[in-house]
Design a protein around this motif. Structure first.
Motif, PDB file in Angstrom:
ATOM      1  N   GLN A  41      -3.358   0.536   7.047  1.00 54.68           N
ATOM      2  CA  GLN A  41      -2.035   0.257   6.506  1.00 54.68           C
ATOM      3  C   GLN A  41      -1.927   0.774   5.073  1.00 54.68           C
ATOM      4  O   GLN A  41      -2.936   0.942   4.388  1.00 54.68           O
ATOM      5  N   PHE A  42      -0.691   1.036   4.648  1.00 51.25           N
ATOM      6  CA  PHE A  42      -0.456   1.542   3.299  1.00 51.25           C
ATOM      7  C   PHE A  42       0.940   1.149   2.856  1.00 51.25           C
ATOM      8  O   PHE A  42       1.813   0.838   3.674  1.00 51.25           O
ATOM      9  N   SER A  43       1.146   1.163   1.536  1.00 52.69           N
ATOM     10  CA  SER A  43       2.444   0.792   0.960  1.00 52.69           C
ATOM     11  C   SER A  43       3.243   2.051   0.655  1.00 52.69           C
ATOM     12  O   SER A  43       2.779   2.917  -0.099  1.00 52.69           O
ATOM     13  N   ILE A  44       4.443   2.141   1.239  1.00 58.90           N
ATOM     14  CA  ILE A  44       5.280   3.315   0.961  1.00 58.90           C
ATOM     15  C   ILE A  44       6.187   3.086  -0.244  1.00 58.90           C
ATOM     16  O   ILE A  44       6.856   4.004  -0.703  1.00 58.90           O
ATOM     17  N   ILE A  45       6.194   1.865  -0.750  1.00 59.51           N
ATOM     18  CA  ILE A  45       7.057   1.547  -1.887  1.00 59.51           C
ATOM     19  C   ILE A  45       6.282   1.558  -3.202  1.00 59.51           C
ATOM     20  O   ILE A  45       6.842   1.339  -4.271  1.00 59.51           O
ATOM     21  N   ALA A  46       4.977   1.858  -3.119  1.00 57.96           N
ATOM     22  CA  ALA A  46       4.123   1.795  -4.307  1.00 57.96           C
ATOM     23  C   ALA A  46       4.591   2.683  -5.458  1.00 57.96           C
ATOM     24  O   ALA A  46       4.601   2.237  -6.612  1.00 57.96           O
ATOM     25  N   PRO A  47       4.989   3.948  -5.233  1.00 60.88           N
ATOM     26  CA  PRO A  47       5.415   4.782  -6.370  1.00 60.88           C
ATOM     27  C   PRO A  47       6.564   4.166  -7.161  1.00 60.88           C
ATOM     28  O   PRO A  47       6.529   4.118  -8.397  1.00 60.88           O
ATOM     29  N   LEU A  48       7.588   3.675  -6.467  1.00 62.23           N
ATOM     30  CA  LEU A  48       8.728   3.073  -7.162  1.00 62.23           C
ATOM     31  C   LEU A  48       8.324   1.788  -7.870  1.00 62.23           C
ATOM     32  O   LEU A  48       8.715   1.545  -9.023  1.00 62.23           O
ATOM     33  N   ALA A  49       7.532   0.955  -7.206  1.00 67.17           N
ATOM     34  CA  ALA A  49       7.100  -0.303  -7.811  1.00 67.17           C
ATOM     35  C   ALA A  49       6.283  -0.049  -9.077  1.00 67.17           C
ATOM     36  O   ALA A  49       6.429  -0.752 -10.084  1.00 67.17           O
ATOM     37  N   ASN A  50       5.426   0.965  -9.040  1.00 61.15           N
ATOM     38  CA  ASN A  50       4.606   1.279 -10.214  1.00 61.15           C
ATOM     39  C   ASN A  50       5.452   1.797 -11.365  1.00 61.15           C
ATOM     40  O   ASN A  50       5.189   1.493 -12.530  1.00 61.15           O
ATOM     41  N   ILE A  51       6.489   2.587 -11.064  1.00 59.57           N
ATOM     42  CA  ILE A  51       7.369   3.096 -12.130  1.00 59.57           C
ATOM     43  C   ILE A  51       8.104   1.944 -12.818  1.00 59.57           C
ATOM     44  O   ILE A  51       8.298   1.948 -14.035  1.00 59.57           O
ATOM     45  N   LEU A  52       8.507   0.940 -12.045  1.00 55.98           N
ATOM     46  CA  LEU A  52       9.257  -0.188 -12.600  1.00 55.98           C
ATOM     47  C   LEU A  52       8.382  -1.146 -13.401  1.00 55.98           C
ATOM     48  O   LEU A  52       8.882  -1.848 -14.279  1.00 55.98           O
ATOM     49  N   ILE A  53       7.084  -1.186 -13.121  1.00 58.50           N
ATOM     50  CA  ILE A  53       6.219  -2.205 -13.729  1.00 58.50           C
ATOM     51  C   ILE A  53       5.137  -1.615 -14.628  1.00 58.50           C
ATOM     52  O   ILE A  53       4.868  -2.132 -15.716  1.00 58.50           O
TER      53      ILE A  53
ATOM     54  N   GLU B 102      -1.028 -17.292  -3.831  1.00 54.06           N
ATOM     55  CA  GLU B 102      -1.172 -16.478  -2.621  1.00 54.06           C
ATOM     56  C   GLU B 102       0.066 -15.627  -2.351  1.00 54.06           C
ATOM     57  O   GLU B 102      -0.030 -14.445  -1.975  1.00 54.06           O
ATOM     58  N   GLU B 103       1.255 -16.195  -2.566  1.00 49.38           N
ATOM     59  CA  GLU B 103       2.489 -15.461  -2.300  1.00 49.38           C
ATOM     60  C   GLU B 103       2.615 -14.236  -3.197  1.00 49.38           C
ATOM     61  O   GLU B 103       2.987 -13.144  -2.748  1.00 49.38           O
ATOM     62  N   LEU B 104       2.286 -14.398  -4.485  1.00 48.80           N
ATOM     63  CA  LEU B 104       2.373 -13.274  -5.416  1.00 48.80           C
ATOM     64  C   LEU B 104       1.303 -12.233  -5.102  1.00 48.80           C
ATOM     65  O   LEU B 104       1.570 -11.031  -5.156  1.00 48.80           O
ATOM     66  N   ASP B 105       0.099 -12.675  -4.776  1.00 53.71           N
ATOM     67  CA  ASP B 105      -0.975 -11.752  -4.439  1.00 53.71           C
ATOM     68  C   ASP B 105      -0.592 -10.893  -3.236  1.00 53.71           C
ATOM     69  O   ASP B 105      -0.798  -9.671  -3.223  1.00 53.71           O
ATOM     70  N   THR B 106      -0.013 -11.519  -2.215  1.00 56.92           N
ATOM     71  CA  THR B 106       0.418 -10.781  -1.021  1.00 56.92           C
ATOM     72  C   THR B 106       1.502  -9.774  -1.372  1.00 56.92           C
ATOM     73  O   THR B 106       1.501  -8.629  -0.878  1.00 56.92           O
ATOM     74  N   ALA B 107       2.452 -10.176  -2.222  1.00 53.60           N
ATOM     75  CA  ALA B 107       3.530  -9.275  -2.624  1.00 53.60           C
ATOM     76  C   ALA B 107       2.993  -8.085  -3.415  1.00 53.60           C
ATOM     77  O   ALA B 107       3.452  -6.944  -3.234  1.00 53.60           O
ATOM     78  N   LEU B 108       2.036  -8.320  -4.294  1.00 48.57           N
ATOM     79  CA  LEU B 108       1.444  -7.229  -5.069  1.00 48.57           C
ATOM     80  C   LEU B 108       0.737  -6.234  -4.160  1.00 48.57           C
ATOM     81  O   LEU B 108       0.795  -5.014  -4.384  1.00 48.57           O
ATOM     82  N   GLN B 109       0.055  -6.731  -3.139  1.00 51.89           N
ATOM     83  CA  GLN B 109      -0.606  -5.828  -2.193  1.00 51.89           C
ATOM     84  C   GLN B 109       0.421  -4.981  -1.451  1.00 51.89           C
ATOM     85  O   GLN B 109       0.247  -3.769  -1.294  1.00 51.89           O
ATOM     86  N   ALA B 110       1.495  -5.624  -0.971  1.00 49.25           N
ATOM     87  CA  ALA B 110       2.511  -4.893  -0.218  1.00 49.25           C
ATOM     88  C   ALA B 110       3.221  -3.860  -1.085  1.00 49.25           C
ATOM     89  O   ALA B 110       3.642  -2.801  -0.596  1.00 49.25           O
ATOM     90  N   ALA B 111       3.354  -4.151  -2.381  1.00 48.31           N
ATOM     91  CA  ALA B 111       4.043  -3.228  -3.300  1.00 48.31           C
ATOM     92  C   ALA B 111       3.099  -2.195  -3.910  1.00 48.31           C
ATOM     93  O   ALA B 111       3.527  -1.366  -4.719  1.00 48.31           O
TER      94      ALA B 111
END
Length: 463
Positions: free
Chosen positions: A359-371, A196-205
């Motif tokens: 709601q939306f994630s503003i950190i998604a572009p950076l997170a996607n570039i890193l992963i 659950e913790e990882l799933d929540t983090a993936l959604q936020a990122a």
């Protein structure tokens, strides 16, 4: 486009059930096709709308049967259509189809939650007892906190599911549990096994799209199969890629997003084999029409279906326009392409997300570039780890070490970025705002197309 519009309108106009409407629609389409005049395009659209209204009305008429049982306590039997999920209350979530209520056959599907912790899996036939409530999205009805009275597992059962679960045991022998769950999410779209913790983090990122059964996972596998066999034989490459599509859908299940992904990948692959290309503005509504003719309820509130097509449109239309408009003839660079694809898909799905969840994630572009650039490698290493765990259990940890290291980096990065307090932002968009946002996106696409004269036929999903 006419069929899509007709199916959507059928939710409010369910009196087109007569076969005459279908024949009239087909007649208009054939007349226009063989007429060969430009103004007959309007006739094609009208004919398509009649076909869509007819198909949607048939389903609406079948769903009327539920009115007599809503609000009553009944015994419901059905087949579990997707992997059993767990909600935030710890209840098992079942999606049932092939419905029987007190022995009578009903169409559609039902959303069910239960506190019972029996061994329930995809393709099992279960019987539950509880109160039937109004449905939502593409579900004809819903039931909450029901009692499971019977679980039947067919023989030989869901063979693809057995293979997937057997392979998952090999992965978990070679990789620790959290990282194994992420690797399996990449490889077979098994998001429901994530902690659950990882799933929540993936959604936020903004990284959920890489661990669900979606077009991204399937595209990686199809491109890999095509490139491996293309130098040997184009026909062999077609067979291998087609087999990859069928196998992946069989393993992940026929969810709305996978029905879209499989159809689009299959059509793009077929066009590539014959040396042709689909224009995205043809492929998108064509795939939408096919999926809605099979399951009209997707158009009546299924967010997975809507988001899947929105993301597909963003990647196939916005990505090349952004690339040419901002960078011209400069060669594509992998990181830049990933950033543009992420921004395009995020922009195309943002109005739906804001309208539905606010709601939306503003950190998604950076997170996607890193992963995101490392996902294909992670899929390969997870596959090697799974095979090694099954064939050489004693060496499983050694074989799985590369996958363990890479997946550990990914989980750590996702959790760090997803746990940032400002990663998720809230903003509720009304319906008129959603419509206005898509009109603005469309206007931007038209402007970029006119400025660059770029031919969207150059874009291909499988190349």
């Amino acid at each position: 486009m006419g069929i899509v519009g007709g199916v959507a309108l059928a939710r409010e106009a369910s009196f087109f059930m007569s076969l005459g409407w279908l024949l009239a629609g087909v007649g208009m389409i054939l007349t226009a096709v063989f007429g060969g005049r430009g103004w007959l395009v309007a006739v094609v659209v009208c004919g398509g709308m009649l076909v869509g209204l007819w198909r949607g009305s048939l389903v609406q008429a079948d769903l009327v049967m539920y009115e007599s049982v809503i609000g009553t306590t009944r015994t419901v039997e059905g087949v579990v259509s997707e992997d059993v999920d767990t909600n935030d209350r710890g209840q098992a979530v079942l999606r049932l189809h092939n419905i029987r209520i007190d022995g009578e056959v009903f169409t559609g599907s039902i959303w069910v939650t239960t506190n019972d912790k029996g061994d329930m899996r995809r393709s099992d036939r279960v019987a539950v007892e509880g109160k039937l409530n109004d449905g939502f999205g593409s579900f004809a009805a819903s039931m909450y906190a029901v009692h499971v009275t019977r679980i039947e597992r067919p023989e030989p059962g869901d063979i693809a599911l057995e293979i997937r679960d057997y392979f998952a045991t090999g992965v978990r022998k070679a990789i620790s549990d959290t990282e194994a769950s992420l690797g399996l999410g990449y490889l077979v779209g098994q998001r429901r096994g994530l902690p659950e913790e990882l799933d929540t983090a993936l959604q936020a990122a903004g990284l959920t799209h890489i661990v669900v059964a979606s077009g991204y996972n399937l595209t990686i596998l199809v491109r890999l199969a095509r490139r491996l066999f293309e130098k040997i034989s184009k026909y062999l490459s077609l067979l291998a890629s087609s087999g990859m599509i069928v196998s992946f859908i069989a393993i992940t299940g026929m969810s709305p997003s996978m029905s879209r992904a499989g159809l689009v990948a299959g059509l793009s692959l077929l066009a590539w084999y014959y040396g042709r290309r689909f224009h995205p503005l043809v492929l998108l509504p064509f795939a939408m029409a096919i999926t809605l003719l099979v399951q009209p309820s997707y158009a009546w509130g299924d967010l997975g279906w809507q988001l899947s097509f929105a993301a597909f449109g963003g990647v196939m239309i916005l990505t090349p326009l952004f690339q040419v408009y901002f960078f011209g003839d400069k060669p594509e660079k992998p990181l830049r392409r990933i950033f543009i694809e992420t921004m395009a898909a995020s922009l195309a799905t943002l109005p739906i997300l804001l309208g539905s969840f606010g709601q939306f994630s503003i950190i998604a572009p950076l997170a996607n570039i890193l992963i995101l650039p490392l996902v294909p490698l992670a899929m390969l290493l997870t596959f090697i780890a799974g095979i090694g765990g099954l064939m050489f259990p004693g060496l499983a940890l050694l074989i799985g070490f590369p996958a363990q290291a890479l997946l550990s980096y990914m989980t750590t990065t996702a959790q760090f970025m997803g746990n940032l307090p400002w990663a998720m932002q809230e903003f509720q968009l009304p319906v008129i705002g959603v419509i206005g946002a898509y009109l603005a996106i469309t206007a931007a696409c038209v402007a970029m197309h006119r400025a660059t004269k770029y031919d969207l036929r150059h874009t291909s999903l499988v190349e």
